[in-house]
Design an enzyme around this catalytic site. Structure first.
Site, PDB file in Angstrom:
ATOM      1  CB  CYS A  98      -0.874  -0.041   1.252  1.00  0.00           C
ATOM      2  SG  CYS A  98      -1.866   1.437   1.473  1.00  0.00           S
ATOM      3  CB  CYS A 101     -12.225  12.243   4.519  1.00  0.00           C
ATOM      4  SG  CYS A 101     -12.142  12.425   2.728  1.00  0.00           S
ATOM      5  N   GLY A 139      -2.735  10.559   1.063  1.00  0.00           N
ATOM      6  CA  GLY A 139      -2.893  11.476  -0.059  1.00  0.00           C
ATOM      7  C   GLY A 139      -3.979  11.079  -1.033  1.00  0.00           C
ATOM      8  CD  GLU A 140      -7.956  11.674  -4.451  1.00  0.00           C
ATOM      9  OE1 GLU A 140      -8.671  11.118  -3.607  1.00  0.00           O
ATOM     10  OE2 GLU A 140      -7.741  11.186  -5.581  1.00  0.00           O
ATOM     11  CB  SER A 181     -13.239   6.670  -0.770  1.00  0.00           C
ATOM     12  OG  SER A 181     -11.969   6.080  -0.791  1.00  0.00           O
ATOM     13  CG  LEU A 182     -20.179   5.159  -2.576  1.00  0.00           C
ATOM     14  CD1 LEU A 182     -19.972   6.114  -3.737  1.00  0.00           C
ATOM     15  CD2 LEU A 182     -20.869   3.885  -3.058  1.00  0.00           C
ATOM     16  CG  HIS A 183     -16.301   6.265   2.730  1.00  0.00           C
ATOM     17  ND1 HIS A 183     -15.895   4.956   2.822  1.00  0.00           N
ATOM     18  CD2 HIS A 183     -15.186   6.970   2.428  1.00  0.00           C
ATOM     19  CE1 HIS A 183     -14.606   4.886   2.585  1.00  0.00           C
ATOM     20  NE2 HIS A 183     -14.158   6.083   2.339  1.00  0.00           N
ATOM     21  CG  ASN A 221      -7.659   1.162  11.934  1.00  0.00           C
ATOM     22  OD1 ASN A 221      -7.506   0.988  13.134  1.00  0.00           O
ATOM     23  ND2 ASN A 221      -7.000   0.498  11.012  1.00  0.00           N
TER      24      ASN A 221
END
Ligand code: SAH
Ligand code: SF4
Length: 409
Positions: free
Chosen positions: A141, A152, A210-211, A264-266, A341
């Protein structure tokens, strides 16, 4: 921790404000060849006096030394003349990013804190990189930015002040570093070098700090180095880029990168997503899902992954689960439920396990594979951004001790 849910669900969403990335860090005096594109490498060879007609061949040789054999010094590159090796060493290095701390979980997950050139107010530029070994693969990752310009509300990285874009070299350098650290090279340059199943690092997810679509060119160029079939050779089908929903960047990633996509919907309504992922105020859910539908190459064999973090009492009702499957209907998709987390100071809690199971049953019954991402490395500081903030609190001697422990492990 008890937080009134109404505070999360009804308080006005924070306005969409982005931090500005810091671009004026000092690049090292002698640049590293690690992570340079083939074109940049050819230019570097020109600087070292290699005539134009030889450059292609030399690039190929150096590429093999760097990305198949894992050469860490010019002296090892025995197919190059001594003069050329000396000329290169005068101008360039083979420096990798530096591991400032390592944590190894009982389940074999390794988390590295990576030091990059530059600092702000005495705080070094650092990112995290995590290696997750599994039976049939090893996933690395990697990070794309120090910190993140987005905020976010459930993400620890979003709370960090300093933001700078990683260079393409630093992005590819994380893979080189992992192969160094895990002894995952083919020093003899044998035929099996490119076969992914023989590698400890076989898959890449860009889900660190980061994005990635806000650092587009560097991410694209770094991933091209990682995917190059004569080198690190991790194919784009084994690389997944995760975005919080930068809609214009999704089409561009489809055209110029071609990796697998995770989104990343969430949340299933704009109202809630505005609160969790403030970027939603700029790019609405409907536009985001449209961009996913149009992502090139999407099929049942190449599905989009929708990530959904399980936040107790916020987005984890069974009605949310039903709405989720309705929302993504028609898009070849996997749905990844991620247990939240927690990090110090967060207002959220992870959903109860029974709730996650019930939620996942609804998603599964609708025909979607819905693996709950098994929390890995829970005994080490596991959430994105946590190793970094923990070491920031340590004194210099403590950091050195941690580093020494990492070296002798
Ligand atoms: N910026 C990108 C990629 C990095 S974050 C993105 O947002 O997609 C990778 C994933 O981890 C995202 O789905 C993100 O929402 C999720 N994440 C962030 N903080 C988390 C936390 N504390 N617990 C669980 N998942 C988290
Ligand atoms: Fe940035 Fe992704 Fe964290 Fe949001 S979840 S703050 S986009 S790293």
């Amino acid at each position: 921790m008890t937080v009134p849910l109404t505070a999360i669900k009804t308080a006005p969403a924070a306005p969409f404000v982005e931090k500005r990335p810091l671009e004026d860090y000092a690049a090292p005096e002698r640049p590293s060849l690690i992570g340079m594109s083939r074109a940049a490498l050819a230019e570097a060879l020109g600087e070292a006096g290699v005539p134009e007609r030889q450059r292609r061949m030399r690039v190929q040789q150096i590429w093999h030394w760097l990305y198949v054999r894992g050469a860490a010094e010019f002296g090892a590159m025995t197919t190059l003349s001594k003069e050329l090796r000396a000329a290169l060493a005068q101008r360039f290095t083979l420096a990798r990013p530096e591991i400032a701390a390592e944590q190894i979980s009982r389940d074999g997950t390794r988390k590295w804190l990576i030091r990059l050139p530059g600092e702000l107010d005495g705080v070094p530029h650092e990112v995290e990189c995590v290696y997750i070994p599994e039976a049939d693969r090893g996933t690395l990752c990697i990070s794309s930015q120090v910190g993140c310009t987005l905020n976010c509300t459930f993400c620890h990285t979003g709370t960090q002040r300093l933001v700078r874009n990683l260079t393409a070299g630093e992005i590819a350098g994380q893979v080189v570093l992992a192969r160094d650290w895990l002894s995952d090279w083919t020093p003899t340059g044998g035929k099996s070098a490119g076969e992914p199943e023989k590698r400890l690092v076989s898959n890449i997810v860009m889900m660190g700090m980061g994005e990635p679509l806000y650092n587009f060119e560097a991410v694209r160029d770094g991933l091209n180095v990682i995917a190059d079939g004569d080198g690190l050779s991790i194919s784009k089908r084994r690389i997944t880029l995760s975005t919080s929903g930068v809609v214009p960047g999704i089409a561009r990633a489809g055209a110029e990168i071609g990796s697998m996509l995770a989104v990343s919907l969430h949340a299933v309504t704009d109202e809630l997503r505005d609160r969790l992922v403030p970027l939603n105020r700029k790019y609405r859910l409907s536009e985001l899902l449209e961009a996913c539908r149009n992502y090139p190459g999407v099929s049942n064999a190449r599905r989009i992954t929708f990530e959904y973090v399980m936040l107790k009492g916020v987005n984890d009702s069974l009605a949310d689960a039903s709405a989720l499957v309705r929302l993504v209907r028609g898009i070849p998709a996997k749905i990844n439920l991620i247990p939240f987390n927690p990090w110090p100071g967060t207002i959220y809690e992870c959903s109860d396990w029974e709730q996650i199971e019930k939620f996942s049953e609804i998603v599964f019954a609708a025909g979607y594979a819905s693996p709950v991402r098994t929390p890995r490395g829970r005994d080490i500081l596991a959430a994105c951004g946590q190793l970094k903030s923990a070491t920031e609190k340590l004194s210099a001697p403590e950091r050195l001790a941690l580093r020494a422990m990492a070296m002798t492990d």
